[in-house]
Design a protein around this motif. Structure first.
Motif, PDB file in Angstrom:
ATOM      1  N   GLY A 100       0.823  -1.197   0.000  1.00 52.46           N
ATOM      2  CA  GLY A 100       0.000   0.000   0.000  1.00 52.46           C
ATOM      3  C   GLY A 100       0.857   1.245   0.000  1.00 52.46           C
ATOM      4  O   GLY A 100       2.081   1.171  -0.176  1.00 52.46           O
ATOM      5  N   VAL A 101       0.198   2.372   0.242  1.00 56.24           N
ATOM      6  CA  VAL A 101       0.909   3.647   0.091  1.00 56.24           C
ATOM      7  C   VAL A 101       0.491   4.655   1.152  1.00 56.24           C
ATOM      8  O   VAL A 101      -0.566   4.517   1.760  1.00 56.24           O
ATOM      9  N   ILE A 102       1.376   5.638   1.316  1.00 63.99           N
ATOM     10  CA  ILE A 102       0.964   6.871   1.987  1.00 63.99           C
ATOM     11  C   ILE A 102       1.106   7.952   0.925  1.00 63.99           C
ATOM     12  O   ILE A 102       2.151   8.062   0.295  1.00 63.99           O
ATOM     13  N   VAL A 103       0.033   8.681   0.709  1.00 64.47           N
ATOM     14  CA  VAL A 103       0.086   9.750  -0.293  1.00 64.47           C
ATOM     15  C   VAL A 103       0.025  11.074   0.466  1.00 64.47           C
ATOM     16  O   VAL A 103      -0.786  11.225   1.378  1.00 64.47           O
ATOM     17  N   CYS A 104       0.921  12.027   0.069  1.00 63.34           N
ATOM     18  CA  CYS A 104       0.871  13.325   0.736  1.00 63.34           C
ATOM     19  C   CYS A 104       1.082  14.453  -0.266  1.00 63.34           C
ATOM     20  O   CYS A 104       1.448  14.215  -1.418  1.00 63.34           O
ATOM     21  N   ASP A 105       0.758  15.646   0.200  1.00 64.68           N
ATOM     22  CA  ASP A 105       1.042  16.784  -0.681  1.00 64.68           C
ATOM     23  C   ASP A 105       2.542  17.058  -0.618  1.00 64.68           C
ATOM     24  O   ASP A 105       3.265  16.387   0.133  1.00 64.68           O
ATOM     25  N   GLU A 106       2.975  18.008  -1.408  1.00 61.35           N
ATOM     26  CA  GLU A 106       4.418  18.211  -1.502  1.00 61.35           C
ATOM     27  C   GLU A 106       5.055  18.603  -0.177  1.00 61.35           C
ATOM     28  O   GLU A 106       6.179  18.228   0.123  1.00 61.35           O
ATOM     29  N   SER A 107       4.278  19.361   0.617  1.00 60.78           N
ATOM     30  CA  SER A 107       4.835  19.792   1.905  1.00 60.78           C
ATOM     31  C   SER A 107       4.944  18.618   2.871  1.00 60.78           C
ATOM     32  O   SER A 107       5.682  18.689   3.852  1.00 60.78           O
ATOM     33  N   GLY A 108       4.203  17.575   2.624  1.00 57.50           N
ATOM     34  CA  GLY A 108       4.216  16.415   3.531  1.00 57.50           C
ATOM     35  C   GLY A 108       3.315  16.598   4.737  1.00 57.50           C
ATOM     36  O   GLY A 108       3.245  15.731   5.610  1.00 57.50           O
ATOM     37  N   ARG A 109       2.583  17.698   4.776  1.00 62.85           N
ATOM     38  CA  ARG A 109       1.738  17.945   5.948  1.00 62.85           C
ATOM     39  C   ARG A 109       0.402  17.201   5.836  1.00 62.85           C
ATOM     40  O   ARG A 109      -0.069  16.630   6.806  1.00 62.85           O
TER      41      ARG A 109
END
Lengths: 112, 215
Positions: B176-185
């Motif tokens: 599976g995955v963790i998806v985040c925005d570019e900032s990682g927040r």
């Protein structure tokens, strides 16, 4: 005109009074015995054998517990049987969920 | 003639007094017998009621004494049921995880499609046009290969143009995955572990219910 002899009448009245008094005494005796009998009835029929009641109540509670236990066992067996009857489909469904299905977690990660 | 009349009158009077006395005596005794009957009946009712009260009192005492034992037994049964339920659920989950792990290690079609879905699902929840995907080391090449397809899928499903980049860093997870925005927040955890946790928190019950299996 001669005098009437009332002695027979007076005697009868005396007897009548006696008869009524005897009847009253008998009635009183009947009521006394009835009250005594009533006391005996209350004492006899109202008596409770505590040990017997305790034993039978404990038996009843034990029986209820055994029934409850049996019901729980049935529930467990029914649960296992329900799951077993659809085991493969359930596993497939869970695999599908694990490998990409519904959303399950989101949030904001604090900067470290 | 007059003396005979007088005697007759007296005889009638005497007779009348006797009858009246006998009648009164009978009435008195009958009334007493009737009252005695009532007293006995009342006594029986009282005895019955007294007996019922005493019985209930003893039973209540016994129930109070046994209540701890009953409560403990009920708790034990409930706990046994919950353990059995937990065991059934755990077996199901174990079987499913084992099969899922096989899919993941083999990189099966199901898992490839699943990975796309996992990222797309996460992406639709994050309001960003630049997404970073974190995954384990094993899946990194696969996701890098799938990234264009994932971006196309997001566009198809949401109409958004999104760039999908697989992060250089990797995470430790089964899949599976963790998806985040570019900032990682802002992130969305769609790892297999997160989905297992979600199943444990209640999703499994729902899934099984959809099969008509109540647990």
């Amino acid at each position: 005109m001669g005098e009437i002899d009332l002695s027979a009448l007076i005697e009868e009245e005396r007897r009548a009074e006696e008869l009524v008094k005897r009847a009253e005494a008998r009635a009183s005796e009947i009521l006394r015995r009835a009250r005594e009998r009533a006391k005996a009835i209350v004492a006899e029929l109202g008596r409770v054998d505590e040990e017997e009641v305790r034993r039978s109540e404990l038996e009843r509670l034990d029986r209820l517990l055994r029934e409850l236990e049996a019901r729980y066992r049935e529930r467990i067996e029914a649960l296992k049987s329900r799951v077993a009857s659809r085991w493969d489909e359930a596993v497939d469904l869970i695999v599908a969920y694990l490998l990409g299905g519904r959303p399950c977690g989101r949030g904001t990660r604090p900067r470290s | 003639m007059r003396a005979r009349d007088e005697a007759e009158v007296l005889r009638v009077l005497v007779e009348e007094i006797r009858r009246a006395a006998e009648s009164e005596a009978s009435r008195i005794v009958e009334e007493a017998v009737r009252k005695a009957g009532s007293i006995i009946e009342e006594a029986k009712r009282e005895a019955e009621s007294l007996r019922a009260r005493r019985l209930e009192e003893v039973r209540r005492r016994v129930r109070a004494e046994a209540s701890r034992k009953i409560a403990a037994a009920k708790m034990r049964l409930r706990s046994e049921y919950l353990s059995a339920r937990e065991e059934v659920i755990r077996s199901l989950l174990d079987a499913a995880i084992e099969r899922a792990l096989r899919h993941m290690s083999e990189g099966s079609d199901l898992y490839r499609r699943g990975l796309v879905n996992l990222v797309v699902e996460a992406a639709t929840s994050i309001d960003s046009s630049r997404l970073v995907v974190l995954c384990n080391e094993r899946d990194r090449p696969l996701l890098a290969e799938l990234a264009p397809k994932i971006a196309a899928e997001i566009r198809a499903r949401t109409g958004r143009d999104v760039s999908v980049r697989v992060a250089d860093e990797t995470i430790r997870c089964m899949g599976g995955v963790i998806v985040c925005d570019e900032s990682g927040r802002v992130y969305y955890n769609n790892t297999v572990e997160a989905r297992i946790e979600s199943l444990r928190r209640g999703a499994l019950t729902e899934l099984l219910r959809s099969l008509g299996v109540d647990v």
